[in-house]
Scaffold this motif. Structure first.
Motif, PDB file in Angstrom:
ATOM      1  N   THR A  69       0.813  -1.222   0.000  1.00 39.92           N
ATOM      2  CA  THR A  69       0.000   0.000   0.000  1.00 39.92           C
ATOM      3  C   THR A  69       0.847   1.272   0.000  1.00 39.92           C
ATOM      4  OG1 THR A  69      -0.164   0.107   2.416  1.00 39.92           O
ATOM      5  CG2 THR A  69      -1.816  -1.226   1.256  1.00 39.92           C
ATOM      6  N   THR A  70       2.169   1.120  -0.028  1.00 40.72           N
ATOM      7  CA  THR A  70       3.057   2.284   0.046  1.00 40.72           C
ATOM      8  C   THR A  70       3.605   2.631  -1.337  1.00 40.72           C
ATOM      9  OG1 THR A  70       5.160   1.108   0.357  1.00 40.72           O
ATOM     10  CG2 THR A  70       3.752   1.381   2.301  1.00 40.72           C
ATOM     11  N   ASP A  71       4.354   3.728  -1.384  1.00 39.34           N
ATOM     12  CA  ASP A  71       5.011   4.135  -2.636  1.00 39.34           C
ATOM     13  C   ASP A  71       6.480   3.738  -2.636  1.00 39.34           C
ATOM     14  OD1 ASP A  71       6.003   5.852  -0.757  1.00 39.34           O
ATOM     15  OD2 ASP A  71       5.404   7.705  -1.771  1.00 39.34           O
ATOM     16  N   ARG A  72       6.827   2.716  -1.830  1.00 37.54           N
ATOM     17  CA  ARG A  72       8.185   2.191  -1.763  1.00 37.54           C
ATOM     18  C   ARG A  72       8.197   0.716  -2.131  1.00 37.54           C
ATOM     19  NH1 ARG A  72       8.852   2.256   3.829  1.00 37.54           N
ATOM     20  NH2 ARG A  72       6.617   2.720   3.945  1.00 37.54           N
ATOM     21  N   ARG A  73       9.303   0.247  -2.652  1.00 38.81           N
ATOM     22  CA  ARG A  73       9.428  -1.159  -3.035  1.00 38.81           C
ATOM     23  C   ARG A  73       9.714  -2.016  -1.796  1.00 38.81           C
ATOM     24  NH1 ARG A  73      13.500  -4.732  -5.900  1.00 38.81           N
ATOM     25  NH2 ARG A  73      12.265  -5.970  -7.359  1.00 38.81           N
ATOM     26  N   PHE A  74       8.927  -3.069  -1.633  1.00 37.43           N
ATOM     27  CA  PHE A  74       9.177  -4.043  -0.555  1.00 37.43           C
ATOM     28  C   PHE A  74      10.024  -5.143  -1.180  1.00 37.43           C
ATOM     29  CE2 PHE A  74       7.794  -7.745   2.071  1.00 37.43           C
ATOM     30  CZ  PHE A  74       8.193  -7.263   3.309  1.00 37.43           C
ATOM     31  N   ARG A  75      11.328  -5.116  -0.909  1.00 41.60           N
ATOM     32  CA  ARG A  75      12.243  -5.929  -1.707  1.00 41.60           C
ATOM     33  C   ARG A  75      12.968  -7.003  -0.914  1.00 41.60           C
ATOM     34  NH1 ARG A  75      17.444  -3.444  -1.256  1.00 41.60           N
ATOM     35  NH2 ARG A  75      17.348  -1.439  -0.161  1.00 41.60           N
ATOM     36  N   SER A  76      12.611  -7.174   0.339  1.00 44.57           N
ATOM     37  CA  SER A  76      13.348  -8.181   1.112  1.00 44.57           C
ATOM     38  C   SER A  76      12.421  -8.879   2.110  1.00 44.57           C
ATOM     39  CB  SER A  76      14.524  -7.530   1.853  1.00 44.57           C
ATOM     40  OG  SER A  76      14.043  -6.479   2.675  1.00 44.57           O
ATOM     41  N   GLY A  77      11.288  -9.352   1.602  1.00 41.59           N
ATOM     42  CA  GLY A  77      10.317  -9.978   2.483  1.00 41.59           C
ATOM     43  C   GLY A  77      10.316 -11.489   2.391  1.00 41.59           C
ATOM     44  N   THR A  78       9.728 -12.106   3.393  1.00 35.26           N
ATOM     45  CA  THR A  78       9.576 -13.559   3.439  1.00 35.26           C
ATOM     46  C   THR A  78       8.114 -13.903   3.678  1.00 35.26           C
ATOM     47  OG1 THR A  78      11.799 -13.868   4.332  1.00 35.26           O
ATOM     48  CG2 THR A  78      10.244 -15.686   4.625  1.00 35.26           C
TER      49      THR A  78
END
Length: 641
Positions: free
Chosen positions: A67-76
């Motif tokens: 829902t943000t304007d940032r990349r979620f790039r390190s999730g599990t």
């Protein structure tokens, strides 16, 4: 026993991502993003079936959104599966989400071969530092038959353009595993018209003039079977309408001799026992009731029911009644028949066991469920060969001791008694789980269903080991007895609560209705009134046990009353309680305590720290329950002997 990914395969297909992971391949994120709970949303849409046979793969769909304007790039993304307190499977998979990205997830899990087991499936997203970002859970049931853990729903709309598959999909989210097809038939004494030959485009009118489309019924049945649901054709066990009793020339036929009559000393009526349903364009608006023990009536009706199965792929018969109306005779003033001891039978409620056993014999491998309205004659149903027991309760009816069915504890008591009486006649000797129908907001005409009344009634019935028939026709909820007139919806908040309730009772079916019995235990809650009998304005401490666990149900009636009938939707929500300090007295040696609740977003059990002590009242366990809104389930592992 925890089973690793090497023994059970999990396939995760992420639409648009182009990667495939297995349970053995665990990928960890490289860096942590500054994401908080709520920035990433995770919602399990549902499982593909309401019930899985042993050996079947569980498939579920979920949706995830950044829902943000940032990349979620390190999730599990972690998947964990629990049976009660025991984790039996886990797997992890890397997940990356671009800013504002929405994505659908498709997952699979292969359950153990164990029959009649409930599970919690948990999905959780964490960041690179293993901080919790989003979570959702769902229940799953692996059972070879629906009759042990019935989760009954209904349909009642059979229009030509009905969205049958969509309605079944909505019902599937509530884990409904059997459907009552209400008023689908042409006439009570002849459910399928004589001229019906099975064509999909054919149909008929019911008594009220509603057009029933056969292809719509077939669509429902087809969609339901794909979801692991069974389909039960509703019909009364003893009713015929006006056209059943005369021929084309207006002369009486044999059916006239099968009718029930009020006995001379029955002050509830005189002459033929009949009801007026309403205006009927076909002239079939009256119901006349037959003697259930009349062999000619049985032969006629059983043939009609079996004819249904020749043309429509129903799985069984849902038999209905109109309750007990006092002493009856046949047309000549004789008793209705004799019981198994040769004694005369004068009451319809005393015919049920013989009728149901004869019906089950005639149906062969088809299921039979039955509704002794108002609990009248329920002892006969409990000791019959009916597969599933089901009762429509009314608050003015009374049990065998003369206690009105108007409170939560009265409903719970009948559920318990049904389980006990039906043990010798059940599939595993543990008893049959009574399906309870109770119209909560009966006189409500505007607005939506009142959630506190619904949730408290559900808690009482499920805690006792029963089930509810209240949801169906998509995601509607019953509040009156003639289903097509049901116009009071659930609001979105209640729908969410009912999904959590459905997940909970499915996941914990082995603690709720798998051979548990009532036990007497003293329970104290510091600063809070406690009742063992479900009294108003107190916490109902309802205690049960099985071979492995002692079970404490806490049902919150603080600030509200103990009557289930909330006719106009005015029942107040119970006062929320927090930090409850509980003393539970038991002679058993307890090795662990776990808490689960349908009030919580997560159905996963949490372990509670407890202390042991002893005082003048005996040995006790003391622990803190974090919160209680409607219903908390605490289960305590007994030390093996």
């Amino acid at each position: 026993m925890k089973i690793s990914g090497k023994r059970m395969c999990l396939a995760l297909c992420i639409a648009g991502l182009g990667i495939l992971g297995t349970a053995a391949g665990v990928i960890y994120a490289q860096a942590a993003g500054a994401f908080a709970a709520g920035d990433i949303t995770l919602l399990i849409a549902g499982t593909d079936k309401a019930r899985y046979a042993p050996g079947e793969t569980v498939r579920l769909e979920a949706a995830v959104e950044n829902t943000t304007d940032r990349r979620f790039r390190s999730g599990t993304l972690e998947m964990r599966v629990f049976h009660l307190e025991e984790e039996i499977f886990s797997s992890q998979q890397e997940i990356v989400l671009d800013k504002g990205e929405k994505r659908k997830l498709s997952l699979e899990w292969q359950p153990p071969e164990t029959d009649f087991q409930g599970y919690v499936i948990s999905l959780k997203i964490t960041d690179g530092k293993e901080r919790h970002i989003a979570q959702d859970t769902i229940g799953a049931d692996v059972s070879s038959s629906w009759v042990k853990f019935p989760r009954y729903g209904y349909v009642c709309s059979y229009e030509e353009k009905e969205e049958a598959a969509e309605k079944i999909a909505l019902m599937n989210r509530y884990h409904i595993n059997a459907i009552e097809y209400y008023d689908w038939q042409a006439l009570h004494h002849q459910p399928l018209p004589q001229e019906y030959t099975g064509g999909a485009a054919e149909g008929w009118e019911d008594w009220s003039g509603r057009r029933i489309y056969a292809d719509t019924i077939k669509d429902y049945i087809r969609a339901a079977k794909e979801r692991g649901m069974v389909n039960m054709a509703y019909n009364m066990i003893y009713a015929g309408t006006d056209s059943f009793f005369t021929d084309a020339a207006g002369n009486p036929v044999a059916a006239e001799d099968w009718k029930l009559y009020f006995a001379p000393d029955n002050d509830r009526g005189e002459g033929e026992f009949s009801f007026q349903m309403g205006a009927s364009p076909s002239g079939n608006g009256s119901l006349y009731f037959m003697n259930p023990l009349n062999p000619d009536w049985q032969e006629w009706l059983f043939a009609q029911e079996n004819r249904i199965f020749q043309y429509l792929d129903f799985d069984g018969w849902h038999g209905d009644t109109v309750g007990e109306w006092g002493k009856m005779t046949d047309m000549e003033g004789n008793p209705l028949g004799t019981d198994e001891k040769g004694e005369p039978v004068w009451y319809v409620k005393d015919t049920y066991r013989q009728f149901l056993n004869a019906a089950k014999e005639a149906l062969g491998d088809k299921y039979l469920s039955f509704n002794p309205v108002g609990g009248q004659g329920i002892e006969q149903a409990n000791t019959s060969r009916a597969d599933v027991l089901y009762t429509e309760f009314w608050p003015w009816d009374q049990d065998r001791e003369g206690i009105a069915y108007n409170t939560y504890s009265a409903l719970a008591g009948e559920v318990e008694r049904t389980m006990e009486e039906s043990r010798p006649f059940s599939m595993d000797g543990k008893g049959k789980s009574l399906v309870v129908k109770a119209y909560i907001n009966y006189y409500k005409t505007v607005g939506s269903m009142n959630a506190p009344a619904v949730l408290l009634c559900d808690a009482a019935v499920y805690a006792a080991g029963g089930s509810r028939l209240e949801l169906g026709n998509g995601d509607s909820m019953l509040h009156v007895e003639y289903y097509p007139d049901d116009k009071i919806p659930m609001d979105d908040a209640l729908k969410a609560s009912m999904r959590r309730m459905a997940d909970f009772v499915t996941a914990y079916e082995n603690l709720l209705r798998d051979g548990q019995t009532r036990i007497q235990r003293t329970v104290e809650i510091q600063g809070t009134p406690v009742s063992a009998q479900g009294e108003s304005d107190a916490v109902w401490a309802y205690t049960k046990a099985d071979e492995a666990y002692e079970i404490l149900h806490l049902i919150n009636l603080c600030g509200t009353d103990n009557e289930w009938r909330d006719e106009r939707g005015k029942k107040a929500a119970p006062l929320p309680l927090n930090g409850l300090r509980v003393k539970y007295y038991t002679p058993e040696e307890i090795t662990g305590i776990w808490l689960a609740s349908p009030d919580e977003e997560s159905a996963v059990s949490i372990s509670l720290i407890f202390e042991k002590g002893e005082d003048d009242n005996g040995r006790y366990l003391e622990f803190e329950v974090p919160s209680l809104q409607y219903w908390d389930l605490l289960y305590m592992k007994k030390q093996e002997r």
